[in-house]
Scaffold this motif. Structure first.
Motif, PDB file in Angstrom:
ATOM      1  N   GLY A 131       0.863  -1.411   0.202  1.00 21.61           N
ATOM      2  CA  GLY A 131       0.316   0.128   0.117  1.00 21.61           C
ATOM      3  C   GLY A 131       0.982   1.446  -0.259  1.00 21.61           C
ATOM      4  O   GLY A 131       0.402   2.304  -1.001  1.00 21.61           O
ATOM      5  N   HIS A 134       2.405   2.144  -3.459  1.00 19.78           N
ATOM      6  CA  HIS A 134       1.570   1.782  -4.621  1.00 19.78           C
ATOM      7  C   HIS A 134       1.106   3.656  -3.844  1.00 19.78           C
ATOM      8  O   HIS A 134       1.043   4.306  -4.534  1.00 19.78           O
ATOM      9  CB  HIS A 134       0.326   1.636  -4.444  1.00 19.78           C
ATOM     10  CG  HIS A 134      -0.630   1.815  -5.523  1.00 19.78           C
ATOM     11  ND1 HIS A 134      -0.574   1.942  -6.639  1.00 19.78           N
ATOM     12  CD2 HIS A 134      -1.995   3.099  -4.716  1.00 19.78           C
ATOM     13  CE1 HIS A 134      -2.010   2.522  -7.220  1.00 19.78           C
ATOM     14  NE2 HIS A 134      -2.651   2.960  -6.831  1.00 19.78           N
ATOM     15  N   THR A 191      -6.895  -4.309   0.640  1.00 19.77           N
ATOM     16  CA  THR A 191      -7.552  -3.166   0.660  1.00 19.77           C
ATOM     17  C   THR A 191      -7.586  -2.586   2.381  1.00 19.77           C
ATOM     18  O   THR A 191      -7.625  -1.317   2.389  1.00 19.77           O
ATOM     19  CB  THR A 191      -8.792  -3.760   0.284  1.00 19.77           C
ATOM     20  OG1 THR A 191     -10.205  -4.351   0.882  1.00 19.77           O
ATOM     21  CG2 THR A 191      -8.662  -4.194  -1.584  1.00 19.77           C
ATOM     22  N   MET A 194      -3.796  -1.355   2.640  1.00 19.62           N
ATOM     23  CA  MET A 194      -3.789  -0.135   1.892  1.00 19.62           C
ATOM     24  C   MET A 194      -5.185   1.904   2.337  1.00 19.62           C
ATOM     25  O   MET A 194      -4.346   2.267   2.679  1.00 19.62           O
ATOM     26  CB  MET A 194      -5.077   0.453   0.619  1.00 19.62           C
ATOM     27  CG  MET A 194      -4.553   1.427  -0.695  1.00 19.62           C
ATOM     28  SD  MET A 194      -2.639   1.648  -0.852  1.00 19.62           S
ATOM     29  CE  MET A 194      -3.296   3.166  -1.671  1.00 19.62           C
ATOM     30  N   THR A 198      -2.605   4.444   3.886  1.00 28.83           N
ATOM     31  CA  THR A 198      -2.969   5.844   2.298  1.00 28.83           C
ATOM     32  C   THR A 198      -3.311   6.387   4.177  1.00 28.83           C
ATOM     33  O   THR A 198      -2.563   8.324   4.596  1.00 28.83           O
ATOM     34  CB  THR A 198      -3.612   5.561   2.467  1.00 28.83           C
ATOM     35  OG1 THR A 198      -4.058   5.007   0.539  1.00 28.83           O
ATOM     36  CG2 THR A 198      -3.926   7.361   1.688  1.00 28.83           C
ATOM     37  N   TYR A 251      -6.525   0.804  -6.540  1.00 26.22           N
ATOM     38  CA  TYR A 251      -6.469  -0.424  -5.918  1.00 26.22           C
ATOM     39  C   TYR A 251      -7.096  -1.025  -4.816  1.00 26.22           C
ATOM     40  O   TYR A 251      -7.526  -2.236  -4.735  1.00 26.22           O
ATOM     41  CB  TYR A 251      -5.213   0.383  -4.633  1.00 26.22           C
ATOM     42  CG  TYR A 251      -4.321  -0.763  -3.833  1.00 26.22           C
ATOM     43  CD1 TYR A 251      -2.703  -0.327  -4.289  1.00 26.22           C
ATOM     44  CD2 TYR A 251      -4.482  -1.192  -2.823  1.00 26.22           C
ATOM     45  CE1 TYR A 251      -2.079  -1.424  -4.505  1.00 26.22           C
ATOM     46  CE2 TYR A 251      -4.255  -2.174  -2.044  1.00 26.22           C
ATOM     47  CZ  TYR A 251      -2.462  -2.277  -3.002  1.00 26.22           C
ATOM     48  OH  TYR A 251      -1.988  -3.074  -1.809  1.00 26.22           O
TER      49      TYR A 251
END
Length: 294
Positions: A131, A134, A191, A194, A198, A251
């Motif tokens: 994550g 990305h 997920t 991620m 973030t 994503y």
């Protein structure tokens, strides 16, 4: 002529890079703007410990890799991340000479990462690494696809970020592939990691920026005015970070892979210039010139 859409398919570790980082770099090297400078200073200050964390998380599954191609990619990923840590450590030394609380921020960041390793499973830490990777690859793209984003930044610092951006493109799939092919992380865990990574990235950048501005002598209200004045630049309609939202949301699609996101434009211009000159400052010029001419 170099293709604007050249793919960053081959990971190429580059060592002994000289960005001419020294004490002549202005205190506020980004448009003489304290907030913008310290926001990016705080972000890059976290890189050395962050790179070590990424390497640790990927290495935890290295013994289970049977694909020789992926095994080589992991080896090159580790070499690239190691070089990023070294280069940003040098820049952090310059920040410390300015009176920035570098050792305190790094110690705090290291403690947070160690807490992740203790609290979460190796698979979830690897998913967090994917994550983070990305998110940083998207930021690299955002900073250099549009020449105006870093316009006015010191050439040497911009060149450091450009090199880092190029290599983020090259290894953007490595942690993800280890996560899926070796660790067997599924959609829900991928997920969730991620979303969490973030959130942590945004909180870290703003928090470290706040700490650096405070060390610069700006009072509480002055810091809040700077934040309010820069909300549009960061999160407005055409904001640097809000522009990343569609690719961040991508994503969360089932079946997503980092190669679904096109590589950063003008990657080929940087590569070709560096191949000819072995000078990251000239390669950065080629990258920025291509973006400016578009």
């Amino acid at each position: 002529m170099i293709s604007q859409t050249a793919t960053a398919s081959k990971i190429q570790p580059r060592e002994h890079m000289d960005f001419q980082l020294d004490e002549t770099i202005p205190k506020y090297w980004f448009r003489n703007d304290p907030f913008k400078t310290r926001l990016l200073d705080g972000m890059q200050m976290s890189f050395p410990e962050g790179e070590r964390y990424f390497i640790t998380c990927v290495r935890a599954f290295r013994a289970g890799i049977s694909d020789p191609t992926l095994e080589q990619q992991v080896k090159d990923f580790i070499r690239q991340e190691g070089q990023h840590g070294l280069a940003h450590t040098k820049f952090n030394t310059l920040l410390a000479q300015q009176g920035m609380p570098v050792s305190q921020v790094i110690a705090f960041h290291k403690k947070q990462l160690e807490r992740h390793l203790e609290r979460f499973s190796p698979a979830f830490n690897l998913a967090m690494t994917a994550g983070f990777e990305h998110f940083t690859a998207l930021m690299a793209d955002a900073f250099f696809t549009d020449a105006s984003v870093l316009a006015g930044a010191d050439h040497r610092v911009k060149s450091l970020f450009a090199w880092h951006a190029i290599e983020e493109m090259e290894h953007k799939s490595v942690a993800f592939d280890v996560m899926q092919k070796v660790a067997g992380v599924g959609y829900a865990r991928r997920t969730a990691a991620m979303a969490y990574s973030t959130l942590l990235t945004v909180r870290m950048m703003l928090g470290y920026c706040e700490a650096l501005l405070k060390a610069d002598g700006f009072g509480w209200w002055a810091r809040k005015r700077m934040l309010l004045a820069n909300l549009g630049w960061m999160y407005g309609v055409n904001g640097v970070f809000s522009a990343l939202l569609p690719k961040i949301l991508a994503y969360f699609k089932p079946g997503f892979h980092p190669t679904d996101i096109p590589d950063m434009r003008y990657y080929g211009q940087w590569i070709e210039s560096f191949r000819r000159t072995e000078d990251p400052l000239k390669a950065c010029d080629a990258l920025v010139d291509a973006a400016r001419a578009a």
